[in-house]
Design a protein around this motif. Structure first.
Motif, PDB file in Angstrom:
ATOM      1  N   VAL A  91       0.840  -1.197   0.000  1.00 30.45           N
ATOM      2  CA  VAL A  91       0.000   0.000   0.000  1.00 30.45           C
ATOM      3  C   VAL A  91       0.874   1.246   0.000  1.00 30.45           C
ATOM      4  CG1 VAL A  91      -1.773   1.268   1.282  1.00 30.45           C
ATOM      5  CG2 VAL A  91      -1.750  -1.224   1.379  1.00 30.45           C
ATOM      6  N   TYR A 119      -7.236   7.155   8.063  1.00 29.13           N
ATOM      7  CA  TYR A 119      -6.117   6.731   7.226  1.00 29.13           C
ATOM      8  C   TYR A 119      -6.641   6.472   5.815  1.00 29.13           C
ATOM      9  CZ  TYR A 119      -3.250   2.908   5.248  1.00 29.13           C
ATOM     10  OH  TYR A 119      -2.518   2.102   4.431  1.00 29.13           O
ATOM     11  N   GLN A 158      -3.906   0.399  -2.402  1.00 32.54           N
ATOM     12  CA  GLN A 158      -3.369  -0.961  -2.321  1.00 32.54           C
ATOM     13  C   GLN A 158      -3.362  -1.604  -3.699  1.00 32.54           C
ATOM     14  OE1 GLN A 158      -3.780  -5.122   0.226  1.00 32.54           O
ATOM     15  NE2 GLN A 158      -4.863  -3.323   0.958  1.00 32.54           N
ATOM     16  N   ARG A 208     -12.751  -0.773   1.572  1.00 29.66           N
ATOM     17  CA  ARG A 208     -12.040  -0.799   0.287  1.00 29.66           C
ATOM     18  C   ARG A 208     -12.940  -0.086  -0.698  1.00 29.66           C
ATOM     19  NH1 ARG A 208      -8.245  -3.063   3.383  1.00 29.66           N
ATOM     20  NH2 ARG A 208      -9.203  -4.712   4.598  1.00 29.66           N
ATOM     21  N   ILE A 243      -7.421   3.901  11.613  1.00 25.00           N
ATOM     22  CA  ILE A 243      -6.168   3.675  12.352  1.00 25.00           C
ATOM     23  C   ILE A 243      -5.859   4.806  13.359  1.00 25.00           C
ATOM     24  CG2 ILE A 243      -3.642   3.532  12.092  1.00 25.00           C
ATOM     25  CD1 ILE A 243      -4.144   1.870   9.520  1.00 25.00           C
TER      26      ILE A 243
HETATM   27  O1  GTQ Z   1      -5.895  -4.639   4.051  1.00 31.61           O
HETATM   28  O2  GTQ Z   1      -5.806  -5.225   6.112  1.00 31.61           O
HETATM   29  O3  GTQ Z   1      -3.991  -0.088   3.909  1.00 31.61           O
HETATM   30  O4  GTQ Z   1      -4.337  -3.907   7.755  1.00 31.61           O
HETATM   31  C1  GTQ Z   1      -3.516  -0.797   6.097  1.00 31.61           C
HETATM   32  C2  GTQ Z   1      -3.609  -1.772   7.079  1.00 31.61           C
HETATM   33  C3  GTQ Z   1      -4.713  -2.196   4.589  1.00 31.61           C
HETATM   34  C4  GTQ Z   1      -5.549  -4.432   5.216  1.00 31.61           C
HETATM   35  C5  GTQ Z   1      -4.066  -1.024   4.866  1.00 31.61           C
HETATM   36  C6  GTQ Z   1      -4.257  -2.968   6.802  1.00 31.61           C
HETATM   37  C7  GTQ Z   1      -4.818  -3.172   5.553  1.00 31.61           C
END
Ligand code: GTQ
Length: 356
Positions: free
Chosen positions: A76, A95, A99, A118, A169
């Motif tokens: 990411v 946050y 990704q 997402r 986060i």
């Molecule tokens: O897909 O679980 O962008 O745990 C940051 C932390 C994605 C994820 C992120 C994460 C995830």
């Protein structure tokens, strides 16, 4: 100016000595900081910012050559607010990241107390598995990973997929309640067929004995085709909001509340020719452009900025900053998310229209 500078000097010196003394006993005077702590209106370190997808897509793809999804665990690029560098956040409480999952890759299973969304930016056909069910993702879909649910991502299609991750986060950090664990296997075992949750909970129906056990929506993929159709049908009523065009919020069908307890999610249609009125709210908001192009005027007076945006661009508006959306040439569709449900639950959320 003081009339007794000598006396003030002496008093100041005495006060400083006093502050030093009480500092040794882990105390500090409120009156020196009160007006920085309790302020008349939000004055955020969060700055307005925009990321044009055309400028950053190569960087995202380059990450795909430098590290695998498995090694990275999550590959990411964090969208970091320029007002808060090094803090891995796009707003004070939330946050954002982009990704990348390449064909054949798996981002291994883990779970954490942070809730994730997402929002699919590019590509079709990769999947996320959540709590025993896989969902295949398409551009514009809004997919939820509820707090403390196992999730892994994979791409069985033949094209890269990029989505925006939105997580709470910083909020969880502030509350100091981050927990996480990994599954020994990359992919979790599947227990339900793909599409089960949407059929069961997302068809205007609920299983007859359904009980609400968690605050997060049991629907974990809200497909764009349905959202877009709702907007397209509703537009016929010609009931445009002067600030938002036509704006819907994603809800948990079992409670009528926001789909996620900590993150509010929205989709809005700006019809071609839309000239939005000025609006501000206390929830800093992240926007992702799904269709069309246009611009947003951010701030007021001499410091006003213009963000020109198109498909796949991301921009952020801080708390209580006035802004107006404009779509002169095409229809435009904007996805957005913010901490609004948290502020509402605490009775804090405010909005104002037209600079009032
Ligand atoms: O897909 O679980 O962008 O745990 C940051 C932390 C994605 C994820 C992120 C994460 C995830």
């Amino acid at each position: 100016m003081s009339q007794h500078p000598q006396i003030d000097q002496a008093v100041m010196q005495e006060r400083r000595a006093y502050y030093d003394k009480i500092g040794t006993r882990k105390m500090t005077p409120l009156w020196e900081v009160l007006h920085a702590l309790v302020i008349p209106q939000p004055k955020s370190a969060c700055m307005p910012a925009i990321w044009h997808y055309a400028d950053i897509r190569d960087d995202i793809m380059e990450a795909g050559r430098l590290i695998t999804a498995k090694e990275a665990e999550r590959r990411v690029l964090i969208l970091e607010n320029p007002g808060m560098p090094g803090q891995s956040r796009i707003t004070t409480s939330l946050y954002a990241g982009l990704q990348l999952i390449l064909p054949g890759e798996v981002a291994p299973a883990h779970r954490h107390t942070q809730s994730a969304l997402r929002f699919i930016v590019e590509g079709d056909g990769a999947y996320t598995a959540v709590d025993g069910e896989k969902t295949i993702m398409h551009e514009g879909d809004f997919v939820i990973t509820p707090s403390w649910t196992w999730h892994d991502h994979g791409n069985d299609s033949d094209r890269p997929m990029v989505w925006m991750d939105g997580l709470d986060i910083p909020l969880i950090q502030a509350l100091d309640c981050s927990f996480m664990e990994r599954l020994p296997e990359d992919s979790q075992p599947l227990s339900r067929p793909t599409g089960d949750a949407l059929a069961r909970y997302g068809s205007g129906l609920l299983p007859v004995d359904f009980e609400v056990k968690t605050p997060t929506s049991p629907v974990f993929n809200y497909p764009y085709c349905r959202t877009r159709e709702a907007l397209e049908t509703m537009r016929r009523a010609e009931e445009w909001d002067p600030c938002h065009g036509l704006k819907l919020q994603y809800i948990n069908p079992a409670t009528g509340q926001s789909a996620m307890p900590t993150i509010g999610t929205f989709m809005q249609l700006l019809p071609k020719g839309f000239n939005g009125a000025s609006y501000r709210s206390s929830d800093a908001t992240v926007f992702s452009v799904v269709e069309g192009k246009g611009y947003t005027l951010v701030g007021e007076g001499e410091t006003q900025q213009r963000f020109d945006w198109g498909k796949r661009d991301t921009f952020v508006i801080p708390s209580w900053v006035s802004h107006s959306h404009h779509a002169p040439d095409t229809d435009a569709v904007l996805f957005s998310y913010s901490d609004r449900p948290v502020q509402k639950a605490l009775g804090l959320w405010r909005e104002s229209r037209g600079n009032r």
